[in-house]
Scaffold this active site. Sequence first.
Site, short mmCIF file in Angstrom:
data_model
loop_
_atom_site.label_atom_id
_atom_site.label_comp_id
_atom_site.label_asym_id
_atom_site.label_seq_id
_atom_site.Cartn_x
_atom_site.Cartn_y
_atom_site.Cartn_z
N HIS B 92 61.30 64.96 16.13
CA HIS B 92 60.60 65.90 16.52
C HIS B 92 58.60 65.46 15.58
O HIS B 92 57.68 66.37 15.83
CB HIS B 92 60.73 67.28 15.97
CG HIS B 92 61.34 67.80 14.67
ND1 HIS B 92 62.61 67.00 14.47
CD2 HIS B 92 60.57 67.74 13.84
CE1 HIS B 92 62.71 68.12 13.06
NE2 HIS B 92 61.65 68.67 12.90
N SER B 201 60.95 68.12 6.81
CA SER B 201 61.12 67.30 8.24
C SER B 201 61.09 65.43 7.88
O SER B 201 59.92 65.45 7.82
CB SER B 201 60.71 67.61 9.45
OG SER B 201 61.30 68.85 10.40
#
Lengths: 493, 504
Positions: B92, B201
């Site tokens: 992502h 992330s």
Amino acid sequence: MTATCRRALPLLGALLAGCAPAVAPAPAAPVDVAQSIVIIDADGTDADPSAPWGGGKTWTRTLTGLAVDGHRILVGGWGLHGQQHVRAQRQGTTAKSPARAILVDADCGLALLTVDDPLFWTGLPPAAIYGGVARQGPARLLHATPDGARVDASEAAVVGLPISGRCNLLHLKLGQVDARHVVPSDVVGSGTQALGVVASSTGDEVLAFTSRTLVAFLAEARRPAYRGFPTLGIHWQSVTSPALRDELGLAPGEGGVRVVHVFPLGSGAGALVAGDVILTIAGKKIDGDGSYDDPDAGRAPFGSMLPDSHHPGDVVDVGVLRDGVRKAVGVTLRAWPGSADLVPWFNPDDPAGAYDIEGGLVFQNLTGDYLTRVFGSSWGTVAPRQLLERYWLDRLEPTPEEARVVVLTRVLADPATLGYERVRDLVVESINGVKPRSLADVRGAFAHPAGAFDVVTFAPGQRVHRIVLDAREAAAATERLRSAYEPPKVGGP
Amino acid sequence: MKPLHVAPLRLPLLAAVQVVFGLLAHASPAREAAVKSAPARDPAADVPAAVLRVEVSVARRDWSAPWKLRAPESAAGTSFAIAGDRLLTNAHVVRDAQQITVKKNDGSAPAIATVEAADEDCDLAVLRLPDKTFLAGVHPLDLGDLPASGSSVTIYGYPLGGRELSTTTGVVSRIESQTYAEGGTIHLAGQTDSAINPGNSGGPAVQGGLVVGVVFQVLRAGQNIGFFIPTPVVRHFLDDLSDGKYTGFPDVPVEVMPLESPAARRERGLPADRSGVVVQEIPNGSSFQGVLAPDDVLLSVDGERISDDGTFASGKTRLPFLHLFDMKSIGQAVRLEVWREGKVALAEWKASRYGPWDRVRRSRAAPRYLVYGGLLFLPLSVDLLVAANPPGDRRAAISRAVHAQMWAPSQDVDREIVVLARVLRDPVNDGVQEGAPVVVERVNGQPFHDLADLARLLDLSQRKRDVFQLAAPYPDLVAIDHDRAAATRAAFLAAHGIPHDRNL
């Protein structure tokens, strides 16, 4: 002297008193419609579908009531749903008189109350209600407030005439108004006449029943048996695309809307079929966009024609184009009460929320009320898929085998239900081999276990297909849990 | 591993698990990093230098105009060096990336990186650096084992609040199955109480200098609930890549339930020394059709005994048995032991993907579409459903179409669900009602297999008007004049800035 007699007494009284009127009696002088407004004070309880065995949340609310002929008080919206005690109060007074509901149309959101105390009505003028439909223009919103038992008035304007609600009624759309300060049952007035009663106020939109609907409702309510408002009971699509019009074989200027689906309990069942193009209803042409020429409202959605000008039991001619042939079919109109829905908005069988506890399993009929109260304001996205699909797609499709959607809503912790505690909100397919037509069948199904076990199966695609209870343990759990959760029955032997 | 307990279109759960995709505003200019290099032989000291900031120029697709990109945005995340001069990060982080730059923590200039491989399913991506010298001197991080619950873990990354490398320390709270928000699928995940914020992330969770996970999402509804992708899942991804032919994780299209009910055990006559989970449902076309059956008790997977709560022993810890399936490769055979009709039976399952889920899951491929007569047709996908956010009745109609394919008898599970996504206004579709995305059932009375088949039927149509029937419960008809659509196609596409009428 005769004039004095007329002023002093009603006509009948004058005759009895020997004062023969020299001329026909003049109608009562028109009065400001605000004088016909009374304050309605209601207490009630909303069911708590997440814990249906107890009482629900109690509420008290004030509504605006409109005194109408026949010692009746008209209340709009759904503010009396779940009411237990209602009182009516005249403006400028402190006394509250017990009131009782004489008719509640929970589908359309209209109700009538009365007060048995004759003194309540003395000097209270019944409202004059405009016989047509107010089109665009200024209006006053009248709102009863308990503070000083008075009526507050604010300016508004009728800005549109949309169709709304399950009864397909034409509504006044009100603009130039702060929707946050408008509540259902507020009265829309203009001078001496009532133009409507607020049905809903959500976001920035305020919709009110038209005066034509109010007149029809009041007339219908005088009948020994109230029939409600008829609807055609179909899904339809507009036919404004020239290519689709050509495909369907419609002539230029012919109008017409295409029937997409006919609901089995609706008026159209047995008369209309999917694929019909409706050209006329009761002799009135239906245009491709679904509008027709309403004598009071001008261009209006055709769906509002039947409830505003016909009654259940009437037979209307519907002109259709079917398989290339133009023909007239007779449609016997029916009302479609919410109680007939597969997934009704609330539980019409028991406003407090019907349920059954069997072996620790809690069963309920699926209702809109369950979805909104259990899953909150975001219910449309957070409620389980299987419940949302039944609500959105099937709620108007009861069948002889399925009058309600029976749901195992939760499992109460008990030794009999060990291992199933996290099971909830599953659409039931069968109980001990029997498909329950509604919640009423659940208890009977548990009376006949499959051997030593109670077996409950669920509709496909819900992740859980089958659960098993020991029948003897389940029976003991039923008694144990009912006594634990349900309030004791009150009353003497 | 694919949804066993969570349906792929179950959007609320997706929404509840917030992805940390690090949309960091570039509010301040880059500053010189001030991290001293560490002795090379200490694996723990190697870690800071191996953790790189990822900056991405993101141009997302627009479902309502899938041939074009939206205005670019800037986003940032974290990556770390692994063997083979590669970087590992989350899928992502680099999704919809037009350009990726990575920056070491040593003050050197950033370098361009490209995506070598990515899988939204497990939310992992491998980046490659065209500049072969960029990672010189950076010691790639090695993968460790599954960490023990309660053990300490350090999170490295570039979260919001600054531009320097950030480290936070916490404990491994637990290891169990979680829904991966990026793909909406279920895999093993580690939970930590270490602070994790947007920008983390793709960063490593480290124990003793070894990577035990890749940080990827947090649960916003709770406090200090962050998740990392544990090394078994990471290894599966990397091992799958190693032969140059990535096949992904297998789907597990079967629904089971823990066997914790004594009554259910008795009903099946299951001996006290046996345990397992009860098979509940197997959808149409599932690879478990003919292998398992409803009411079977699944006792073991490749010899690993399943307990009644659905876990199996893995060293000193217990893991969800689904992990056993998840770690298989596509095509790999798996031995199953089941309790069926009062006795033990053996079965074999071959790991595979499941079409109805495979077709709707998030993908990095350019969106497929078909424009005909101003009608925009798209294959149904999770992305479309999220972006379009249809009202309740339309959403329910779409979800029923998906689930009917899985559960209604005699359904073609290989059929792609196509929706009429929108109507681009043009005289050729005058009068066609604009509506929310709705499933298309037939064209000219014929069902079609997929978007390409729909295009083929339209291309071959000899009809004066092409008629589309939309799916129940609102089976409207939409008609388009065939000749007129053909005659005005070029002008229509030019007027709307559409380069091609289709990407099938």
